[in-house]
Design an enzyme around this catalytic site. Structure first.
Site, PDB file in Angstrom:
ATOM      1  N   ASP A   4      52.208  40.862  50.207  1.00  0.00           N
ATOM      2  CA  ASP A   4      51.949  41.599  51.492  1.00  0.00           C
ATOM      3  C   ASP A   4      52.281  40.881  52.918  1.00  0.00           C
ATOM      4  O   ASP A   4      51.712  41.303  53.672  1.00  0.00           O
ATOM      5  CB  ASP A   4      50.551  41.942  51.417  1.00  0.00           C
ATOM      6  CG  ASP A   4      49.570  40.768  51.062  1.00  0.00           C
ATOM      7  OD1 ASP A   4      49.807  39.720  51.546  1.00  0.00           O
ATOM      8  OD2 ASP A   4      48.539  41.007  50.292  1.00  0.00           O
ATOM      9  N   ARG A  45      51.654  40.956  58.181  1.00  0.00           N
ATOM     10  CA  ARG A  45      50.592  41.153  57.256  1.00  0.00           C
ATOM     11  C   ARG A  45      50.555  42.895  57.127  1.00  0.00           C
ATOM     12  O   ARG A  45      50.339  43.425  57.988  1.00  0.00           O
ATOM     13  CB  ARG A  45      49.224  40.907  57.595  1.00  0.00           C
ATOM     14  CG  ARG A  45      48.274  41.117  56.519  1.00  0.00           C
ATOM     15  CD  ARG A  45      48.713  40.581  55.381  1.00  0.00           C
ATOM     16  NE  ARG A  45      47.448  40.658  54.338  1.00  0.00           N
ATOM     17  CZ  ARG A  45      47.170  41.599  53.654  1.00  0.00           C
ATOM     18  NH1 ARG A  45      47.708  42.762  53.745  1.00  0.00           N
ATOM     19  NH2 ARG A  45      46.339  41.537  52.450  1.00  0.00           N
ATOM     20  N   ASP A  62      46.604  45.264  49.740  1.00  0.00           N
ATOM     21  CA  ASP A  62      46.442  43.739  49.210  1.00  0.00           C
ATOM     22  C   ASP A  62      47.040  43.475  47.877  1.00  0.00           C
ATOM     23  O   ASP A  62      46.671  44.202  46.978  1.00  0.00           O
ATOM     24  CB  ASP A  62      44.993  43.409  49.264  1.00  0.00           C
ATOM     25  CG  ASP A  62      44.541  42.189  49.005  1.00  0.00           C
ATOM     26  OD1 ASP A  62      45.232  41.219  49.256  1.00  0.00           O
ATOM     27  OD2 ASP A  62      43.620  41.756  48.172  1.00  0.00           O
ATOM     28  N   THR A  63      47.762  42.232  47.733  1.00  0.00           N
ATOM     29  CA  THR A  63      48.588  42.188  46.538  1.00  0.00           C
ATOM     30  C   THR A  63      47.788  40.797  45.797  1.00  0.00           C
ATOM     31  O   THR A  63      47.086  39.925  46.879  1.00  0.00           O
ATOM     32  CB  THR A  63      49.999  41.890  46.816  1.00  0.00           C
ATOM     33  OG1 THR A  63      50.188  40.651  47.481  1.00  0.00           O
ATOM     34  CG2 THR A  63      50.748  42.923  47.153  1.00  0.00           C
ATOM     35  N   GLU A 118      47.085  36.922  44.757  1.00  0.00           N
ATOM     36  CA  GLU A 118      47.217  35.695  45.302  1.00  0.00           C
ATOM     37  C   GLU A 118      48.351  35.058  44.607  1.00  0.00           C
ATOM     38  O   GLU A 118      48.488  34.931  43.383  1.00  0.00           O
ATOM     39  CB  GLU A 118      46.173  34.910  45.706  1.00  0.00           C
ATOM     40  CG  GLU A 118      45.153  35.424  46.611  1.00  0.00           C
ATOM     41  CD  GLU A 118      45.654  35.354  47.889  1.00  0.00           C
ATOM     42  OE1 GLU A 118      46.694  34.895  48.029  1.00  0.00           O
ATOM     43  OE2 GLU A 118      44.771  36.262  48.839  1.00  0.00           O
ATOM     44  N   ARG A 130      48.939  37.480  63.498  1.00  0.00           N
ATOM     45  CA  ARG A 130      49.887  38.314  62.620  1.00  0.00           C
ATOM     46  C   ARG A 130      49.973  39.673  63.112  1.00  0.00           C
ATOM     47  O   ARG A 130      49.021  40.365  63.345  1.00  0.00           O
ATOM     48  CB  ARG A 130      49.477  38.084  61.316  1.00  0.00           C
ATOM     49  CG  ARG A 130      49.402  36.423  60.682  1.00  0.00           C
ATOM     50  CD  ARG A 130      49.268  36.707  59.241  1.00  0.00           C
ATOM     51  NE  ARG A 130      47.981  37.345  58.817  1.00  0.00           N
ATOM     52  CZ  ARG A 130      47.390  37.469  57.699  1.00  0.00           C
ATOM     53  NH1 ARG A 130      47.940  37.052  56.455  1.00  0.00           N
ATOM     54  NH2 ARG A 130      46.353  37.946  57.382  1.00  0.00           N
TER      55      ARG A 130
END
Length: 239
Positions: free
Chosen positions: A44, A58, A63-64, A66, A108
Protein backbone atom coordinates in the site's frame (compact mmCIF):
# COMPACT_ATOMS: atom_id res chain seq x y z
CA UNK A 1 -11.31 59.46 -11.25
CA UNK A 2 -12.21 58.01 -7.84
CA UNK A 3 -14.85 55.78 -9.42
CA UNK A 4 -12.31 54.46 -11.96
CA UNK A 5 -9.76 53.69 -9.24
CA UNK A 6 -12.39 51.90 -7.19
CA UNK A 7 -13.44 49.74 -10.12
CA UNK A 8 -9.81 49.01 -10.96
CA UNK A 9 -9.10 47.99 -7.36
CA UNK A 10 -12.17 45.72 -7.34
CA UNK A 11 -11.16 44.00 -10.59
CA UNK A 12 -7.58 43.39 -9.40
CA UNK A 13 -8.76 41.87 -6.12
CA UNK A 14 -11.33 39.71 -7.92
CA UNK A 15 -8.59 38.36 -10.20
CA UNK A 16 -6.37 37.58 -7.19
CA UNK A 17 -9.24 35.77 -5.49
CA UNK A 18 -10.08 33.68 -8.55
CA UNK A 19 -6.43 32.83 -9.10
CA UNK A 20 -5.99 31.67 -5.50
CA UNK A 21 -9.12 29.53 -5.75
CA UNK A 22 -7.92 27.90 -8.96
CA UNK A 23 -4.49 27.22 -7.51
CA UNK A 24 -6.07 25.76 -4.38
CA UNK A 25 -8.26 23.44 -6.44
CA UNK A 26 -5.40 22.16 -8.56
CA UNK A 27 -3.28 21.55 -5.48
CA UNK A 28 -5.87 19.41 -3.74
CA UNK A 29 -7.72 17.63 -6.52
CA UNK A 30 -4.75 15.84 -8.06
CA UNK A 31 -7.01 14.16 -10.65
CA UNK A 32 -5.16 13.45 -13.86
CA UNK A 33 -1.65 13.84 -12.45
CA UNK A 34 0.33 11.33 -14.50
CA UNK A 35 3.67 10.08 -13.25
CA UNK A 36 6.01 7.08 -13.13
CA UNK A 37 6.23 4.71 -10.17
CA UNK A 38 9.92 4.63 -9.21
CA UNK A 39 9.67 2.19 -6.31
CA UNK A 40 7.15 -0.03 -4.54
CA UNK A 41 7.74 -0.10 -0.79
CA UNK A 42 5.01 -2.63 0.04
CA UNK A 43 1.43 -3.40 -0.91
CA UNK A 44 0.00 0.00 0.00
CA UNK A 45 3.00 2.35 -0.23
CA UNK A 46 4.97 3.51 -3.27
CA UNK A 47 7.25 6.25 -4.59
CA UNK A 48 6.57 8.39 -7.65
CA UNK A 49 8.09 11.40 -9.38
CA UNK A 50 6.05 14.62 -9.22
CA UNK A 51 7.47 17.96 -10.39
CA UNK A 52 10.97 16.45 -10.59
CA UNK A 53 10.75 15.39 -6.95
CA UNK A 54 10.28 11.89 -5.55
CA UNK A 55 7.13 11.68 -3.44
CA UNK A 56 5.99 8.82 -1.23
CA UNK A 57 2.34 7.84 -1.63
CA UNK A 58 0.17 5.97 0.87
CA UNK A 59 -2.88 4.45 -0.78
CA UNK A 60 -6.14 5.83 0.56
CA UNK A 61 -8.71 3.74 2.44
CA UNK A 62 -6.85 0.40 2.16
CA UNK A 63 -4.38 -1.50 4.32
CA UNK A 64 -2.25 -4.49 3.33
CA UNK A 65 -0.47 -6.88 5.73
CA UNK A 66 2.97 -5.80 6.90
CA UNK A 67 6.25 -6.88 5.32
CA UNK A 68 8.65 -4.17 6.51
CA UNK A 69 7.28 -2.96 9.84
CA UNK A 70 10.12 -2.27 12.35
CA UNK A 71 8.35 -4.02 15.22
CA UNK A 72 6.13 -6.59 13.46
CA UNK A 73 6.99 -9.83 11.64
CA UNK A 74 6.05 -10.42 8.03
CA UNK A 75 2.31 -11.02 8.08
CA UNK A 76 0.33 -13.55 6.00
CA UNK A 77 -0.42 -12.26 2.50
CA UNK A 78 1.92 -9.31 2.99
CA UNK A 79 4.49 -10.69 0.51
CA UNK A 80 1.72 -11.47 -1.98
CA UNK A 81 0.40 -7.89 -1.75
CA UNK A 82 3.89 -6.45 -2.20
CA UNK A 83 4.61 -8.68 -5.19
CA UNK A 84 1.30 -7.79 -6.81
CA UNK A 85 2.05 -4.08 -6.34
CA UNK A 86 5.55 -4.45 -7.79
CA UNK A 87 4.40 -6.50 -10.77
CA UNK A 88 1.52 -4.11 -11.49
CA UNK A 89 3.01 -0.68 -10.76
CA UNK A 90 6.79 -0.49 -10.60
CA UNK A 91 8.26 1.40 -13.56
CA UNK A 92 4.77 2.00 -15.01
CA UNK A 93 2.92 5.22 -15.76
CA UNK A 94 0.05 5.81 -13.37
CA UNK A 95 -2.45 8.54 -12.63
CA UNK A 96 -2.52 9.98 -9.12
CA UNK A 97 -5.87 11.08 -7.70
CA UNK A 98 -5.92 12.94 -4.41
CA UNK A 99 -8.96 13.37 -2.18
CA UNK A 100 -9.58 16.42 0.02
CA UNK A 101 -6.74 16.21 2.57
CA UNK A 102 -3.50 15.91 0.64
CA UNK A 103 -0.98 14.45 3.15
CA UNK A 104 -0.81 12.38 6.31
CA UNK A 105 1.11 13.22 9.48
CA UNK A 106 4.25 11.65 8.01
CA UNK A 107 4.20 13.96 5.00
CA UNK A 108 3.17 11.22 2.57
CA UNK A 109 0.72 11.98 -0.23
CA UNK A 110 -2.62 10.22 0.23
CA UNK A 111 -3.98 9.01 -3.07
CA UNK A 112 -5.91 6.67 -5.28
CA UNK A 113 -3.71 5.19 -8.02
CA UNK A 114 -5.06 4.47 -11.49
CA UNK A 115 -3.34 2.26 -14.08
CA UNK A 116 -4.75 1.31 -17.48
CA UNK A 117 -8.15 2.66 -16.48
CA UNK A 118 -8.36 0.63 -13.27
CA UNK A 119 -7.94 1.80 -9.70
CA UNK A 120 -5.18 -0.12 -7.93
CA UNK A 121 -6.75 0.43 -4.49
CA UNK A 122 -9.78 -1.53 -5.72
CA UNK A 123 -7.64 -4.23 -7.33
CA UNK A 124 -6.04 -5.00 -3.95
CA UNK A 125 -9.47 -5.34 -2.34
CA UNK A 126 -10.77 -7.56 -5.16
CA UNK A 127 -7.91 -10.01 -4.71
CA UNK A 128 -8.25 -10.12 -0.92
CA UNK A 129 -4.83 -8.53 -0.46
CA UNK A 130 -6.10 -5.54 1.52
CA UNK A 131 -8.86 -4.51 3.90
CA UNK A 132 -10.78 -1.23 3.97
CA UNK A 133 -9.10 0.86 6.66
CA UNK A 134 -8.13 4.33 7.87
CA UNK A 135 -11.50 5.78 6.94
CA UNK A 136 -11.21 9.39 8.03
CA UNK A 137 -13.33 12.27 6.74
CA UNK A 138 -13.02 14.12 4.47
CA UNK A 139 -11.03 11.51 2.47
CA UNK A 140 -13.96 9.14 1.90
CA UNK A 141 -14.78 9.61 -1.79
CA UNK A 142 -14.84 5.92 -2.71
CA UNK A 143 -15.43 4.31 0.68
CA UNK A 144 -18.89 2.91 -0.09
CA UNK A 145 -17.80 1.09 -3.23
CA UNK A 146 -14.67 -0.11 -1.44
CA UNK A 147 -16.83 -1.78 1.22
CA UNK A 148 -18.93 -3.45 -1.50
CA UNK A 149 -15.79 -4.87 -3.14
CA UNK A 150 -14.54 -6.08 0.24
CA UNK A 151 -17.83 -7.88 0.92
CA UNK A 152 -17.43 -9.86 -2.32
CA UNK A 153 -13.85 -10.85 -1.41
CA UNK A 154 -15.00 -11.91 2.06
CA UNK A 155 -17.79 -14.02 0.58
CA UNK A 156 -15.33 -15.71 -1.79
CA UNK A 157 -12.86 -16.28 1.05
CA UNK A 158 -9.88 -15.09 -0.99
CA UNK A 159 -6.54 -13.85 0.33
CA UNK A 160 -6.69 -12.40 3.82
CA UNK A 161 -10.29 -13.59 4.10
CA UNK A 162 -9.20 -17.24 3.83
CA UNK A 163 -7.96 -16.95 7.43
CA UNK A 164 -10.65 -16.58 10.06
CA UNK A 165 -10.36 -13.72 12.56
CA UNK A 166 -7.21 -12.43 10.84
CA UNK A 167 -8.38 -9.24 9.11
CA UNK A 168 -10.30 -7.11 11.60
CA UNK A 169 -11.29 -3.47 12.01
CA UNK A 170 -8.32 -3.10 14.37
CA UNK A 171 -5.84 -4.54 11.87
CA UNK A 172 -4.34 -7.94 11.11
CA UNK A 173 -4.31 -10.05 14.27
CA UNK A 174 -2.35 -13.27 13.83
CA UNK A 175 -2.79 -14.39 17.45
CA UNK A 176 -6.55 -14.89 16.96
CA UNK A 177 -6.30 -16.18 13.40
CA UNK A 178 -7.11 -19.71 12.34
CA UNK A 179 -7.09 -21.30 8.91
CA UNK A 180 -10.58 -21.73 7.54
CA UNK A 181 -11.79 -25.26 7.20
CA UNK A 182 -10.91 -26.60 3.78
CA UNK A 183 -13.57 -28.40 1.77
CA UNK A 184 -13.90 -32.08 2.61
CA UNK A 185 -11.13 -34.00 0.86
CA UNK A 186 -12.51 -35.87 -2.14
CA UNK A 187 -10.85 -38.93 -3.62
CA UNK A 188 -9.06 -38.93 -6.93
CA UNK A 189 -11.31 -41.74 -8.12
CA UNK A 190 -14.22 -39.35 -8.52
CA UNK A 191 -14.49 -36.25 -10.69
CA UNK A 192 -12.24 -34.30 -8.34
CA UNK A 193 -8.80 -34.48 -9.91
CA UNK A 194 -7.39 -31.01 -9.19
CA UNK A 195 -4.50 -31.15 -6.71
CA UNK A 196 -4.11 -28.46 -4.07
CA UNK A 197 -0.53 -28.08 -2.83
CA UNK A 198 1.14 -25.72 -0.34
CA UNK A 199 4.79 -25.16 -1.22
CA UNK A 200 7.75 -24.40 1.07
CA UNK A 201 7.00 -20.66 0.88
CA UNK A 202 3.48 -21.19 2.08
CA UNK A 203 1.97 -20.46 -1.35
CA UNK A 204 -1.26 -22.28 -2.14
CA UNK A 205 -1.15 -23.61 -5.71
CA UNK A 206 -3.58 -25.87 -7.52
CA UNK A 207 -2.63 -28.18 -10.38
CA UNK A 208 -4.97 -29.52 -13.06
CA UNK A 209 -4.12 -32.69 -15.03
CA UNK A 210 -2.76 -30.44 -17.80
CA UNK A 211 -0.24 -28.76 -15.45
CA UNK A 212 3.41 -29.59 -16.13
CA UNK A 213 4.15 -30.75 -12.60
CA UNK A 214 0.81 -32.46 -12.01
CA UNK A 215 2.23 -36.00 -11.71
CA UNK A 216 5.03 -34.89 -9.35
CA UNK A 217 2.75 -32.84 -7.11
CA UNK A 218 1.76 -34.29 -3.76
CA UNK A 219 -1.70 -32.93 -2.89
CA UNK A 220 -2.72 -31.69 0.53
CA UNK A 221 -6.26 -31.46 -0.76
CA UNK A 222 -8.29 -32.32 -3.88
CA UNK A 223 -10.71 -29.99 -5.69
CA UNK A 224 -13.45 -30.75 -8.18
CA UNK A 225 -13.28 -27.41 -10.03
CA UNK A 226 -10.82 -24.55 -10.44
CA UNK A 227 -13.43 -22.18 -8.99
CA UNK A 228 -13.50 -24.26 -5.81
CA UNK A 229 -9.70 -24.11 -5.57
CA UNK A 230 -9.63 -20.33 -6.07
CA UNK A 231 -12.36 -19.84 -3.47
CA UNK A 232 -10.16 -21.75 -0.99
CA UNK A 233 -7.27 -19.36 -1.61
CA UNK A 234 -5.30 -21.42 -4.13
CA UNK A 235 -3.89 -20.04 -7.38
CA UNK A 236 -2.87 -21.58 -10.68
CA UNK A 237 0.84 -22.30 -11.20
CA UNK A 238 2.93 -19.70 -13.03
CA UNK A 239 3.51 -20.96 -16.53
Amino acid sequence: MKVFRCKKFFVINLCILLTSLLVGCSATSGVGEKTIVTNVVDGDTLDVMINNKEERIRLLLVDTPETKHPSKPVQPFGPEASKFAKDTLEGKEVTVELDVSERDKYGRLLAYIWIDGKMFNEMLLEKGLARVAYVYAPNTKYVDQFYEIQKKAQKQGVGIWSIENYATEEGFIEEKASIKKEPSTPTKNGDCVIKGNINSKGEKIYHTPSSRSYNQTKPEIWFCTEEEAIAAGFRAPVR
